[in-house]
Motif scaffolding. Structure first.
Motif, PDB file in Angstrom:
ATOM      1  N   SER A 135       0.848  -1.191   0.000  1.00 55.88           N
ATOM      2  CA  SER A 135       0.000   0.000   0.000  1.00 55.88           C
ATOM      3  C   SER A 135       0.880   1.236   0.000  1.00 55.88           C
ATOM      4  CB  SER A 135      -0.904   0.022   1.238  1.00 55.88           C
ATOM      5  OG  SER A 135      -1.758  -1.094   1.270  1.00 55.88           O
ATOM      6  N   GLY A 165      -7.237   6.065 -12.604  1.00 55.82           N
ATOM      7  CA  GLY A 165      -7.231   4.626 -12.382  1.00 55.82           C
ATOM      8  C   GLY A 165      -7.648   3.830 -13.599  1.00 55.82           C
ATOM      9  N   SER A 197      -3.680  -0.865  -8.419  1.00 56.16           N
ATOM     10  CA  SER A 197      -4.998  -0.246  -8.322  1.00 56.16           C
ATOM     11  C   SER A 197      -4.904   0.960  -7.397  1.00 56.16           C
ATOM     12  CB  SER A 197      -6.038  -1.248  -7.811  1.00 56.16           C
ATOM     13  OG  SER A 197      -5.694  -1.703  -6.511  1.00 56.16           O
ATOM     14  N   ARG A 198      -5.963   1.742  -7.388  1.00 58.04           N
ATOM     15  CA  ARG A 198      -5.969   2.900  -6.497  1.00 58.04           C
ATOM     16  C   ARG A 198      -7.382   3.168  -6.004  1.00 58.04           C
ATOM     17  NH1 ARG A 198      -3.464   7.737  -9.610  1.00 58.04           N
ATOM     18  NH2 ARG A 198      -3.968   8.858  -7.671  1.00 58.04           N
ATOM     19  N   ASP A 199      -7.437   3.743  -4.811  1.00 55.34           N
ATOM     20  CA  ASP A 199      -8.684   4.178  -4.205  1.00 55.34           C
ATOM     21  C   ASP A 199      -8.509   5.659  -3.884  1.00 55.34           C
ATOM     22  OD1 ASP A 199     -10.852   4.796  -2.600  1.00 55.34           O
ATOM     23  OD2 ASP A 199     -10.820   2.879  -1.542  1.00 55.34           O
ATOM     24  N   ASN A 200      -9.006   6.508  -4.754  1.00 59.50           N
ATOM     25  CA  ASN A 200      -8.767   7.940  -4.576  1.00 59.50           C
ATOM     26  C   ASN A 200      -9.493   8.500  -3.351  1.00 59.50           C
ATOM     27  OD1 ASN A 200      -7.012   8.141  -6.710  1.00 59.50           O
ATOM     28  ND2 ASN A 200      -8.548   8.840  -8.176  1.00 59.50           N
ATOM     29  N   ALA A 201     -10.558   7.848  -2.935  1.00 59.66           N
ATOM     30  CA  ALA A 201     -11.247   8.293  -1.718  1.00 59.66           C
ATOM     31  C   ALA A 201     -10.372   8.101  -0.482  1.00 59.66           C
ATOM     32  CB  ALA A 201     -12.561   7.541  -1.557  1.00 59.66           C
ATOM     33  N   LYS A 202      -9.484   7.111  -0.562  1.00 59.25           N
ATOM     34  CA  LYS A 202      -8.566   6.826   0.549  1.00 59.25           C
ATOM     35  C   LYS A 202      -7.151   7.320   0.279  1.00 59.25           C
ATOM     36  CE  LYS A 202     -11.055   2.706   2.102  1.00 59.25           C
ATOM     37  NZ  LYS A 202     -10.964   1.242   2.399  1.00 59.25           N
ATOM     38  N   THR A 225      -4.942   6.160  -1.642  1.00 60.34           N
ATOM     39  CA  THR A 225      -4.088   4.985  -1.510  1.00 60.34           C
ATOM     40  C   THR A 225      -3.952   4.271  -2.851  1.00 60.34           C
ATOM     41  OG1 THR A 225      -4.780   4.705   0.792  1.00 60.34           O
ATOM     42  CG2 THR A 225      -3.724   2.827  -0.273  1.00 60.34           C
ATOM     43  N   TYR A 248      -2.361   0.608  -4.458  1.00 59.42           N
ATOM     44  CA  TYR A 248      -2.017  -0.749  -4.036  1.00 59.42           C
ATOM     45  C   TYR A 248      -1.212  -1.455  -5.130  1.00 59.42           C
ATOM     46  CZ  TYR A 248      -5.908   0.233  -0.892  1.00 59.42           C
ATOM     47  OH  TYR A 248      -6.747   0.803   0.026  1.00 59.42           O
TER      48      TYR A 248
END
Length: 124
Positions: A21, A55, A71-76, A78, A80
């Motif tokens: 992460s 993403g 991958s990515r989680d823009n809300a977090k 972060t 991965y």
């Protein structure tokens, strides 16, 4: 400015999996394309994978294609790196990096911001 902190490295047997992460903080981290690079002792830093700001676009080095997934989680804020079917030759310090463009790059010189790295060791 954006600050990057990697985590998730460790020691794993060949064939195993790890998920790295990279948490971004600072000025609008969601505005950056992100990349993962790695560097083994005595070797140059090499490209692993990159992902676009949205993403929607990813790219992988031939050596990890089909085994790793970015991958990515823009809300977090972060990004991965899921690493499966690990091999001893994957052993390295893994770094995440950010560049203030919509798309990533396979050249480490195109990235302005770097994390401190996380060690991944794969035993045979």
């Amino acid at each position: 400015q954006v600050q990057l902190v990697e985590s998730g490295g460790g020691l794993v047997q060949a064939g195993g999996s790890l998920r790295l992460s990279c948490v971004a903080s600072g000025r609008t981290p969601g505005s950056y394309a992100m990349g993962w690079f790695r560097q083994a002792p005595g070797k140059e830093r090499e490209f692993v994978a990159h992902i676009s700001r949205s993403g929607g676009s990813t790219r992988y080095a031939d050596s990890v294609a089909g085994r790793f997934s970015i991958s990515r989680d823009n809300a977090k804020n972060t990004v991965y790196l899921q690493m499966n079917s690990l091999k001893p030759e994957d052993t390295a310090v893994y770094y995440c990096a950010a560049r203030s463009f919509p798309l990533g790059s396979s050249s480490w010189r195109e990235y302005a911001y770097w994390g401190q790295g996380t060690q991944v060791t794969v035993s045979s």
